[in-house]
Design an enzyme around this catalytic site. Structure first.
Site: not given
Length: 366
Positions: A276, A287, A301
């Protein structure tokens, strides 16, 4: 039935089977002893379960109370986060220094039974209700662990669980470590304090360990990630599946302000218990090329839930979107793939040999 409140897609006659069943229960099963309120709650639960989404749940009063205690940080139980993976109830992570952690529960353990009760058809919240109980009492959880040939029973003594937020450490290799255990309401403030410790240490190599961190509040993830990204940079994207435009959550541009900023290096440690908000944090830094991810595939999740009040003591937790990393990679079910994959076996843990932390040190020192 108040027909004025019906959606256009539902005709009044659609409810005839429902009311026929209701009346037949009262007629044919007169001693059922179930109140009208309980029957309505059961009907709502069935409606929500028709979504076939394990994270969309209707909380009846007791379950609503359990969920509220969990998100506010203190409860009586064993201290482990449960989720759904491959349609199985799976331990996301035991919380550090809790009875579950000390009993040897590991991320990825599949929960089979609680006190000999098979739990296949129960919701996450119902299973949590079975695991919780009075402080000092015993619960037996039966788990299956990959690599084992059989189910193992683990006895755990319940205790008051105070969910820790983070700890810090300076390694002898002159690396600063922040062990971040969750993204609670207190996490942004405590993380800021930890970063001040890092700044004052005059070091420029940082490890943030979110292994076993099951997540928490979105705002906490946004705030903490904002220390490492310039203002306006994308942290995470909410994908509503075409129901509305994507919502982009951007960095608030906090200033890290450390010495030797140009030489700053960072590793984020992840594993199957990183879920999460942990995946939002780690995915954004990966990224944008800010941090190297080391460890194991994360939990996956990546769905967004909203908590809505239905009555004064019941609530609906419903999925409204999916998380995408800045590069539009879907987190749900897939999780994040580390830049450097390093397994940590149960035998390593027992021997105190943290192979993932050792690899992080190696990457930062060399």
């Amino acid at each position: 039935l108040d027909k004025s409140n019906l959606p256009q897609s539902v005709s009044a006659t659609s409810f005839e089977p429902f009311w026929k069943t209701w009346n037949l229960i009262d007629e044919k099963y007169p001693d059922h002893g179930i109140s009208a309120e309980d029957k309505i709650n059961g009907a709502i639960s069935g409606l929500v379960s028709s979504l076939d989404d394990p994270y969309s749940v209707f909380f009846e009063p007791e379950e609503s109370k359990i969920f509220s205690e969990t998100i506010h940080g203190e409860f009586t139980g064993v201290g482990m986060e449960i989720g759904i993976r491959n349609e199985l109830l799976t331990i996301i992570a035991p919380l550090k220094n809790t009875p579950a952690y000390n009993a040897g529960i590991l991320p990825g353990d599949v929960l089979v039974k609680v006190d000999e009760q098979v739990i296949d058809d129960l919701s996450i919240e119902a299973v949590v209700g079975l695991i919780r109980g009075p402080k000092g009492s015993e619960v037996i959880v039966s788990i299956f662990r990959e690599g084992d040939g059989e189910v193992r029973d683990i006895k755990i003594i319940r205790d008051t669980i105070k969910i820790p937020t983070l700890e810090t450490e300076i390694l002898e290799e002159n690396i600063f470590v922040i062990y971040l255990y969750n993204f609670s309401q207190n996490a942004p403030r405590e993380f800021h304090e930890a970063l001040n410790e890092f700044k004052n240490s005059k070091l420029n190599k940082l490890i943030v360990d979110v292994r076993g961190n099951p997540g928490g509040f979105l705002d906490g993830a946004i705030d903490i990630t904002s220390w490492f990204l310039d203002k306006g940079k994308t942290i995470v994207v909410e994908d509503f599946g075409g129901n509305e435009e994507e919502r982009v959550h951007r960095s608030r541009g906090h200033k890290l302000g450390i010495n030797n900023q140009d030489d700053f290096e960072m590793v984020v440690l992840v594993n199957g218990g990183s879920a999460s908000a942990s995946e939002i944090f780690a995915g954004a830094l990966q990224d944008h090329g800010i941090a190297t991810l080391i460890g194991e595939q994360t939990f996956g999740k990546g769905s967004v839930q909203e908590l809505l009040g239905i009555t004064k003591d019941t609530t609906l937790k419903i999925t409204i979107a999916n998380w995408l990393t800045p590069n539009k990679n879907l987190i749900t079910e897939q999780g994040l793939t580390p830049d450097t994959k390093v397994d940590l076996t149960f035998e390593d843990l027992q021997a105190g040999n943290d192979t993932q932390l050792q690899k992080a040190i190696e990457v930062l020192v060399n």
